[in-house]
Design a protein around this motif. Structure first.
Motif, PDB file in Angstrom:
ATOM      1  N   GLU A 142      36.025  41.815  53.597  1.00 37.01           N
ATOM      2  CA  GLU A 142      34.853  41.126  54.138  1.00 37.01           C
ATOM      3  C   GLU A 142      35.157  39.660  54.437  1.00 37.01           C
ATOM      4  O   GLU A 142      34.663  39.099  55.424  1.00 37.01           O
ATOM      5  CB  GLU A 142      33.688  41.245  53.149  1.00 37.01           C
ATOM      6  CG  GLU A 142      33.108  42.660  53.050  1.00 37.01           C
ATOM      7  CD  GLU A 142      32.040  42.762  51.983  1.00 37.01           C
ATOM      8  OE1 GLU A 142      31.900  41.798  51.200  1.00 37.01           O
ATOM      9  OE2 GLU A 142      31.351  43.810  51.917  1.00 37.01           O
TER      10      GLU A 142
ATOM     11  N   LYS B 296      37.814  46.732  59.824  1.00 38.23           N
ATOM     12  CA  LYS B 296      36.634  47.594  59.779  1.00 38.23           C
ATOM     13  C   LYS B 296      37.005  49.014  59.352  1.00 38.23           C
ATOM     14  O   LYS B 296      36.281  49.655  58.577  1.00 38.23           O
ATOM     15  CB  LYS B 296      35.961  47.600  61.150  1.00 38.23           C
ATOM     16  CG  LYS B 296      35.310  46.276  61.534  1.00 38.23           C
ATOM     17  CD  LYS B 296      34.668  46.365  62.906  1.00 38.23           C
ATOM     18  CE  LYS B 296      34.021  45.024  63.292  1.00 38.23           C
ATOM     19  NZ  LYS B 296      33.401  45.066  64.640  1.00 38.23           N
TER      20      LYS B 296
ATOM     21  N   ASN C 242      37.482  52.108  52.381  1.00 38.01           N
ATOM     22  CA  ASN C 242      37.208  51.591  51.026  1.00 38.01           C
ATOM     23  C   ASN C 242      35.808  51.988  50.567  1.00 38.01           C
ATOM     24  O   ASN C 242      35.606  52.361  49.401  1.00 38.01           O
ATOM     25  CB  ASN C 242      37.372  50.083  51.024  1.00 38.01           C
ATOM     26  CG  ASN C 242      37.390  49.504  49.613  1.00 38.01           C
ATOM     27  OD1 ASN C 242      38.424  49.466  48.969  1.00 38.01           O
ATOM     28  ND2 ASN C 242      36.237  49.053  49.145  1.00 38.01           N
ATOM     29  N   GLU C 243      34.844  51.929  51.484  1.00 41.13           N
ATOM     30  CA  GLU C 243      33.474  52.322  51.118  1.00 41.13           C
ATOM     31  C   GLU C 243      33.406  53.804  50.776  1.00 41.13           C
ATOM     32  O   GLU C 243      32.714  54.209  49.850  1.00 41.13           O
ATOM     33  CB  GLU C 243      32.534  52.001  52.280  1.00 41.13           C
ATOM     34  CG  GLU C 243      31.069  52.328  51.984  1.00 41.13           C
ATOM     35  CD  GLU C 243      30.167  51.995  53.163  1.00 41.13           C
ATOM     36  OE1 GLU C 243      28.952  52.250  53.050  1.00 41.13           O
ATOM     37  OE2 GLU C 243      30.681  51.489  54.177  1.00 41.13           O
ATOM     38  N   ARG C 244      34.165  54.606  51.527  1.00 39.09           N
ATOM     39  CA  ARG C 244      34.213  56.038  51.232  1.00 39.09           C
ATOM     40  C   ARG C 244      34.827  56.291  49.861  1.00 39.09           C
ATOM     41  O   ARG C 244      34.356  57.152  49.100  1.00 39.09           O
ATOM     42  CB  ARG C 244      35.029  56.747  52.316  1.00 39.09           C
ATOM     43  CG  ARG C 244      35.232  58.223  52.061  1.00 39.09           C
ATOM     44  CD  ARG C 244      36.044  58.836  53.195  1.00 39.09           C
ATOM     45  NE  ARG C 244      36.414  60.196  52.865  1.00 39.09           N
ATOM     46  CZ  ARG C 244      35.621  61.243  53.001  1.00 39.09           C
ATOM     47  NH1 ARG C 244      34.394  61.080  53.450  1.00 39.09           N
ATOM     48  NH2 ARG C 244      36.025  62.456  52.678  1.00 39.09           N
ATOM     49  N   SER C 245      35.860  55.529  49.510  1.00 42.08           N
ATOM     50  CA  SER C 245      36.473  55.674  48.187  1.00 42.08           C
ATOM     51  C   SER C 245      35.497  55.273  47.094  1.00 42.08           C
ATOM     52  O   SER C 245      35.434  55.922  46.034  1.00 42.08           O
ATOM     53  CB  SER C 245      37.744  54.829  48.114  1.00 42.08           C
ATOM     54  OG  SER C 245      38.690  55.244  49.072  1.00 42.08           O
ATOM     55  N   GLU C 246      34.714  54.230  47.324  1.00 36.18           N
ATOM     56  CA  GLU C 246      33.710  53.827  46.335  1.00 36.18           C
ATOM     57  C   GLU C 246      32.653  54.912  46.151  1.00 36.18           C
ATOM     58  O   GLU C 246      32.227  55.197  45.023  1.00 36.18           O
ATOM     59  CB  GLU C 246      33.056  52.510  46.773  1.00 36.18           C
ATOM     60  CG  GLU C 246      33.969  51.296  46.680  1.00 36.18           C
ATOM     61  CD  GLU C 246      33.265  50.030  47.103  1.00 36.18           C
ATOM     62  OE1 GLU C 246      32.208  50.127  47.768  1.00 36.18           O
ATOM     63  OE2 GLU C 246      33.758  48.936  46.778  1.00 36.18           O
ATOM     64  N   GLN C 247      32.225  55.518  47.258  1.00 36.01           N
ATOM     65  CA  GLN C 247      31.258  56.618  47.147  1.00 36.01           C
ATOM     66  C   GLN C 247      31.855  57.792  46.386  1.00 36.01           C
ATOM     67  O   GLN C 247      31.157  58.451  45.602  1.00 36.01           O
ATOM     68  CB  GLN C 247      30.825  57.056  48.546  1.00 36.01           C
ATOM     69  CG  GLN C 247      30.018  56.021  49.308  1.00 36.01           C
ATOM     70  CD  GLN C 247      29.671  56.502  50.710  1.00 36.01           C
ATOM     71  OE1 GLN C 247      30.049  57.600  51.110  1.00 36.01           O
ATOM     72  NE2 GLN C 247      28.968  55.667  51.462  1.00 36.01           N
TER      73      GLN C 247
ATOM     74  N   LEU D  57      37.696  48.887  55.722  1.00 32.68           N
ATOM     75  CA  LEU D  57      36.450  48.696  54.976  1.00 32.68           C
ATOM     76  C   LEU D  57      35.669  50.004  54.883  1.00 32.68           C
ATOM     77  O   LEU D  57      35.097  50.319  53.827  1.00 32.68           O
ATOM     78  CB  LEU D  57      35.602  47.616  55.655  1.00 32.68           C
ATOM     79  CG  LEU D  57      34.339  47.167  54.903  1.00 32.68           C
ATOM     80  CD1 LEU D  57      34.716  46.560  53.554  1.00 32.68           C
ATOM     81  CD2 LEU D  57      33.546  46.163  55.731  1.00 32.68           C
ATOM     82  N   ALA D  58      35.659  50.785  55.975  1.00 30.99           N
ATOM     83  CA  ALA D  58      34.982  52.077  55.936  1.00 30.99           C
ATOM     84  C   ALA D  58      35.695  53.027  54.971  1.00 30.99           C
ATOM     85  O   ALA D  58      35.049  53.765  54.210  1.00 30.99           O
ATOM     86  CB  ALA D  58      34.933  52.683  57.340  1.00 30.99           C
TER      87      ALA D  58
ATOM     88  N   ARG E 220      37.270  45.368  48.914  1.00 27.43           N
ATOM     89  CA  ARG E 220      36.108  45.158  49.776  1.00 27.43           C
ATOM     90  C   ARG E 220      35.854  43.672  49.999  1.00 27.43           C
ATOM     91  O   ARG E 220      35.571  43.221  51.121  1.00 27.43           O
ATOM     92  CB  ARG E 220      34.875  45.838  49.167  1.00 27.43           C
ATOM     93  CG  ARG E 220      33.651  45.756  50.072  1.00 27.43           C
ATOM     94  CD  ARG E 220      32.430  46.418  49.472  1.00 27.43           C
ATOM     95  NE  ARG E 220      31.912  45.654  48.345  1.00 27.43           N
ATOM     96  CZ  ARG E 220      31.998  46.044  47.101  1.00 27.43           C
ATOM     97  NH1 ARG E 220      32.595  47.182  46.803  1.00 27.43           N
ATOM     98  NH2 ARG E 220      31.507  45.301  46.132  1.00 27.43           N
TER      99      ARG E 220
ATOM    100  N   ARG F  98      36.912  51.194  40.108  1.00 26.69           N
ATOM    101  CA  ARG F  98      35.925  50.330  40.753  1.00 26.69           C
ATOM    102  C   ARG F  98      36.467  48.928  40.996  1.00 26.69           C
ATOM    103  O   ARG F  98      36.215  48.331  42.049  1.00 26.69           O
ATOM    104  CB  ARG F  98      34.668  50.238  39.880  1.00 26.69           C
ATOM    105  CG  ARG F  98      33.755  51.423  39.955  1.00 26.69           C
ATOM    106  CD  ARG F  98      32.663  51.265  38.919  1.00 26.69           C
ATOM    107  NE  ARG F  98      31.706  52.349  38.952  1.00 26.69           N
ATOM    108  CZ  ARG F  98      30.766  52.512  38.037  1.00 26.69           C
ATOM    109  NH1 ARG F  98      30.687  51.653  37.040  1.00 26.69           N
ATOM    110  NH2 ARG F  98      29.917  53.510  38.119  1.00 26.69           N
TER     111      ARG F  98
END
Length: 418
Positions: A223, A240, A246-251, A243-244, A219, A212
Motif C-alpha cells: 500500500e 495491485k 496478499n488479500e486472498r492469502s489473508e482471507q 496486493l490482491a 500489505r 498474519r
C-alpha cells in the motif's frame, strides 16, 4: 590403527507395562455376571421360600378345617338305626338312616370336602404365585435399573461429548466391574482426545498468528508503494496484483482459523434471531448484488435459536455470498427465508445459477473444492465458505443440506434446534 567404533546399542525396552495389573484372585472380582447371578439367584430362592411357606400355611389351614367332625350322633336305637346331625353333610340329617346308606353318605361327604379343600388350596396358591410374580418383577426391574444405571451415565456423557463437550468425564464410582472398566477406558480416551484438540487449537492459533504478521507487513509495504504517484505503471500494476494475492492469502488464513474454531464446542450461547442474522448478511452483500444485477428477496420470519451470533452470521453471509457470486449473468435472484418448522429454526437460501449435478453436492462442502474443480484458484473466494457453514451448523447441533434447484442453482437449508 584406531579400532572401529562399536555399533550403536539398541535402546532398552521399556519396563512399564501400560496394561492394568491383574488382581491376585481374578475369580473373586465382583463382575456384573457374578452380581447378576447372585442377585437373581437370591431373588428366585427368596420367592421359592415365600411360596413354599404360603402353600404350607394354606395346607395346614385346609387340614385343620378337615379335622372337624363330619357328624354328631344324636341317638342310637335298636334295629340298626342311627340318628345323627351334621353341619357339613346335610344329606345325613334325616330322622333315621340304615347303616349302609349312612356309610355311603359319609364317603360322598368326605370326597366332597376333599375336593373343596383342594380347589381352595389351588386358588389361593395361584393368587399367592401371582402376587409374588408381581413383586418379583417390580423388585427385579428396580434392581436391574440400579445395576445398569452406570450405562445411563456413560450414555449421557457420550451424548454430551458428541455435542463437542470434550471436558465431560464419567468418573464412575463403585465396584471394580466391567462397567467401571469401560467408564475408565472411556475417560482415558476423552482425556487423550481433549489433549489432541487442545494441541490442535494451540497450533492453529500460533500458526495463524505467525501467518498474519508477514501478510500484514506485505500489505502495508504494498500500500505504501502504491501510494507513490511517481511509481511506474508496470510497478503499480504488479503491486495491485500482489496486493490482491496478499488479500486472498489473508482471507484463506482467516477462513482456516474460523474453520478450526467452529469445529469445537460453542461455550457461550445466547438467543439469536436468524431473521436478524440473515438481514445483516444481506446488508453486507447488497453492494455486490447490485453490481452483478442480482436481486435479493424473501420473507424472514422470527426464528430464535441459542448460539453464537458471530458464527451464525458467518453461515448466512457465506451462503448469501455464494448465492450472489455463483449466479446467472442476467436477471438473477436470491431468496433468503427464515422460519420455524417442526420445532426447529430453518434458514433457506435459494438462487438461480448454473445447473448443479446431484453427485457434485457433497464435493461443495469439502475445503478448497468448487463445482467441477478440485483445488484450482478462483477470484470468487478461497473455497472454505460451505465448509465453514457446515462446521458452524454442526457445532450448534444442527445441519446444513443442499439440493439442486430445477432450472439451475441451489437450495441451501440450514436447520438448527430452537
Amino acid at each position: 590403527m584406531a579400532a572401529a567404533p562399536a555399533p550403536p546399542q539398541a535402546p532398552p525396552k521399556p519396563t512399564w507395562d501400560p496394561r492394568r495389573p491383574q488382581p491376585p484372585f481374578p475369580w473373586l472380582r465382583p463382575t456384573i455376571r457374578i452380581r447378576l447371578t447372585l442377585l437373581y439367584g437370591g431373588m428366585f430362592l427368596i420367592a421359592g421360600i415365600l411360596l413354599l411357606s404360603i402353600i404350607y400355611l394354606l395346607a395346614a389351614q385346609a387340614i385343620s378345617t378337615g379335622n372337624q367332625p363330619l357328624f354328631k350322633i344324636v341317638s342310637f336305637s335298636q334295629g340298626s338305626q342311627l340318628k345323627v346331625s351334621s353341619d357339613n353333610c346335610p344329606e345325613i340329617n334325616t330322622t333315621s338312616l340304615l347303616l349302609s346308606d349312612f356309610n355311603d353318605a359319609i364317603s360322598r361327604c368326605v370326597d366332597k370336602q376333599r375336593q373343596v379343600a383342594l380347589d381352595d388350596l389351588l386358588s389361593r396358591s395361584l393368587l399367592a404365585l401371582l402376587g409374588l410374580a408381581i413383586i418379583a418383577f417390580a423388585f427385579g426391574y428396580a434392581m436391574a435399573g440400579r445395576v445398569l444405571s452406570p450405562l445411563g451415565r456413560i450414555t449421557r456423557t457420550a451424548r454430551a461429548v458428541a455435542g463437542s463437550d470434550l471436558s465431560r468425564r464419567i468418573e464412575l464410582d463403585g465396584p471394580d466391574d466391567e462397567l467401571k472398566e469401560l467408564a475408565d477406558t472411556f475417560d482415558d480416551m476423552l482425556e487423550r482426545l481433549q489433549r489432541a484438540f487442545t494441541a490442535q487449537q494451540r497450533f492453529v492459533g500460533n500458526a495463524s498468528h505467525e501467518l498474519r504478521t508477514p501478510l500484514a507487513i506485505n500489505r502495508t509495504l504494498l500500500e505504501v508503494h502504491l501510494s507513490d504517484p511517481n511509481a511506474p505503471v508496470e510497478l503499480q500494476q504488479l503491486g495491485k496484483t500482489l496486493l490482491a494475492t496478499n488479500e486472498r492469502s489473508e482471507q484463506l488464513v482467516e477462513g482456516l482459523l474460523l474453520l478450526a474454531r467452529s469445529d469445537n464446542q460453542i461455550v457461550e450461547r445466547k438467543p439469536v434471531d436468524l431473521a436478524e442474522v440473515a438481514s445483516q448478511a444481506i446488508d453486507q452483500v447488497h453492494g455486490e448484488a447490485e453490481a452483478k444485477g442480482v436481486r435479493i428477496e424473501g420473507e424472514r420470519k422470527p426464528a430464535v435459536v441459542q448460539g453464537n451470533g458471530v458464527l451464525l452470521e458467518r453461515i448466512a453471509l457465506n451462503l448469501v455470498q455464494n448465492a450472489v457470486r455463483y449466479n446467472v449473468p442476467e436477471d438473477g435472484w436470491v431468496e433468503v427465508t427464515t422460519e420455524i418448522q417442526h420445532g426447529q429454526a430453518v434458514l433457506t437460501v435459494s438462487n438461480t445459477g448454473p445447473v448443479v449435478p446431484a453427485y457434485e453436492i457433497d464435493n461443495l462442502f469439502e475445503p478448497f473444492r468448487r463445482l467441477r474443480t478440485e483445488r484450482t484458484g478462483s477470484d470468487k473466494g478461497v473455497g472454505l465458505g460451505l465448509s465453514i457453514a457446515r462446521s458452524v451448523a454442526r457445532a450448534h447441533g444442527g445441519h446444513i443440506a443442499a439440493q439442486p434447484r430445477e432450472g439451475g442453482g441451489l437450495v441451501m437449508r440450514v436447520t438448527l434446534p430452537v
